[in-house]
Motif scaffolding. Structure first.
Motif, PDB file in Angstrom:
ATOM      1  N   ASP A   1      50.790  27.139  51.214  1.00 54.59           N
ATOM      2  CA  ASP A   1      51.240  28.085  52.234  1.00 54.59           C
ATOM      3  C   ASP A   1      51.303  27.368  53.583  1.00 54.59           C
ATOM      4  OD1 ASP A   1      51.214  30.175  54.292  1.00 54.59           O
ATOM      5  OD2 ASP A   1      50.825  31.558  52.653  1.00 54.59           O
ATOM      6  N   PRO A   2      52.470  27.368  54.258  1.00 58.95           N
ATOM      7  CA  PRO A   2      52.598  26.657  55.541  1.00 58.95           C
ATOM      8  C   PRO A   2      51.602  27.135  56.599  1.00 58.95           C
ATOM      9  CG  PRO A   2      54.749  27.301  54.721  1.00 58.95           C
ATOM     10  CD  PRO A   2      53.730  27.977  53.846  1.00 58.95           C
TER      11      PRO A   2
ATOM     12  N   SER B   1      55.455  23.031  51.738  1.00 56.68           N
ATOM     13  CA  SER B   1      55.566  24.474  51.500  1.00 56.68           C
ATOM     14  C   SER B   1      55.894  24.810  50.054  1.00 56.68           C
ATOM     15  CB  SER B   1      56.638  25.072  52.420  1.00 56.68           C
ATOM     16  OG  SER B   1      57.927  24.579  52.091  1.00 56.68           O
ATOM     17  N   LYS B   2      56.294  23.798  49.265  1.00 60.40           N
ATOM     18  CA  LYS B   2      56.589  24.043  47.850  1.00 60.40           C
ATOM     19  C   LYS B   2      55.320  24.395  47.077  1.00 60.40           C
ATOM     20  CE  LYS B   2      60.938  22.878  48.421  1.00 60.40           C
ATOM     21  NZ  LYS B   2      60.898  22.626  49.868  1.00 60.40           N
TER      22      LYS B   2
ATOM     23  N   TYR C   1      55.716  28.860  58.896  1.00 55.02           N
ATOM     24  CA  TYR C   1      56.048  29.804  57.816  1.00 55.02           C
ATOM     25  C   TYR C   1      57.568  29.923  57.694  1.00 55.02           C
ATOM     26  CZ  TYR C   1      56.648  34.319  55.459  1.00 55.02           C
ATOM     27  OH  TYR C   1      57.041  35.334  54.607  1.00 55.02           O
TER      28      TYR C   1
ATOM     29  N   GLY D   1      59.197  27.043  55.897  1.00 59.43           N
ATOM     30  CA  GLY D   1      59.080  27.162  54.449  1.00 59.43           C
ATOM     31  C   GLY D   1      60.073  28.140  53.851  1.00 59.43           C
TER      32      GLY D   1
ATOM     33  N   ASN E   1      58.085  21.188  55.405  1.00 56.99           N
ATOM     34  CA  ASN E   1      59.072  21.716  54.456  1.00 56.99           C
ATOM     35  C   ASN E   1      58.742  21.290  53.032  1.00 56.99           C
ATOM     36  OD1 ASN E   1      61.312  23.134  53.677  1.00 56.99           O
ATOM     37  ND2 ASN E   1      62.804  21.661  54.418  1.00 56.99           N
TER      38      ASN E   1
END
Length: 305
Positions: free
Chosen positions: A177-178, A173-174, A236, A239, A170
């Motif tokens: 890309d997860p 993901s900022k 994904y 995120g 989490n």
């Protein structure tokens, strides 16, 4: 992607992961568990990297992202799978299932600690319903819970490491890309697991050579759909909607695992399983935020009218 599409995606992942439990049971019956796990995750990592290459999403991690890559590889791949394999050799299936069902609650607690994000009353009720549902389904399938032992500690460490990895994903993901993070985590984690297998299972590779051809069909199903596409899509979703909201869907994993076992392994279903189903579905609807979104949409329609 809208929340509704994310929730449908997460449900599809849980179906695949649930069926994958039966597939893995078949795999480990013919091979050494840590060896086959390392090979399965390595194959999945290559698939993820190939997919991301065609989408133009491949890049090297930044220095600030290396902590998340290696931390995620250790927590999500190495620790989770290693402690799970060790714990299942020492404890009962009912104990393991109940402890693994604590995943969503642990994720919520860790989210509150690291993000200072408190769940709403409706979401908290959803997590409680989901945990009750998992308890019903697992105890119905194994006849109750037995005494706690060291294997239970291993299972707890397994689900705790996975919950911690959701927090890392989490945060990562900022900037990353997860899905790309998933590929790197799997690649690094598979090498570490393979090194462990050489130590714990000296004859692991020879067990692969003697496995029947039908086993490889199960292997590639697990590697491609459950491990590669499943984990890439799940990370994904983390995120997009958050670790806590995504983790509530893990309760569905228990349900689909039971259905898969009944279909593929001819294991019986008890009436209590359907009681668990009601709690699990209610927990997902409440804990994911779907009910809150529906209430908000109805309120907005009334205000606009």
């Amino acid at each position: 992607m809208s929340f509704l599409k994310i929730y449908i995606l997460l449900t599809g992942i849980m179906i695949t992961w649930g069926l994958n439990v039966s597939v893995i049971k078949i795999l480990v019956a013919h091979t050494q568990p840590v060896t086959i796990t390392s090979m399965r995750i390595f194959t999945a990592s290559l698939i993820v990297i190939i997919i991301l290459f065609f989408f133009g999403l491949i890049r090297l991690p930044k220095k600030s992202e290396l902590f998340y890559v290696f931390g995620g590889a250790l927590l999500s791949v190495v620790f989770h799978h290693y402690f799970l394999a060790e714990g299942l050799t020492k404890t009962s299936a009912s104990n393991a299932g109940l402890i693994l069902g604590m995943g969503p609650i642990l994720t919520v607690i860790l989210t509150m600690i690291f993000f200072r994000k408190k769940p709403t009353l409706i979401k908290l009720l959803g997590f409680i319903c989901g945990s009750l549902g998992v308890s019903f389904t697992v105890m119905a399938g194994s006849g109750g819970i037995h005494s706690i032992n060291l294997g239970d500690v291993d299972i707890l460490l397994s689900i705790l490491s996975q919950a911690l990895s959701f927090i890392l994903i989490n945060k990562a993901s900022k900037t990353m890309d997860p899905r790309l993070l998933t590929g790197y985590m799997m690649l690094i984690g598979s090498f570490i697991l393979f090194a462990i297998s050489l130590w714990k299972e000296p004859e692991g590779l020879s067990s692969l050579a003697t496995a029947p051809p039908s086993i490889w069909g199960a292997f590639f199903f697990s590697a491609i759909f459950a491990t590669a596409l499943g984990h890439m899509s799940y990370n994904y979703a983390i995120g997009k909607v958050g670790a806590a909201e995504s983790s509530i869907f893990l309760n569905l994993n228990t349900l689909f695992s039971l259905l898969g076992a009944a279909f593929f392994l001819n294991e019986a279903l008890a009436p209590a399983h359907f009681i668990g189903l009601i709690f699990i579905v209610s927990g997902v609807l409440l804990g994911s935020g779907a009910i809150e979104i529906w209430i908000l949409q109805r309120k907005n329609k009334r205000l606009s009218a």
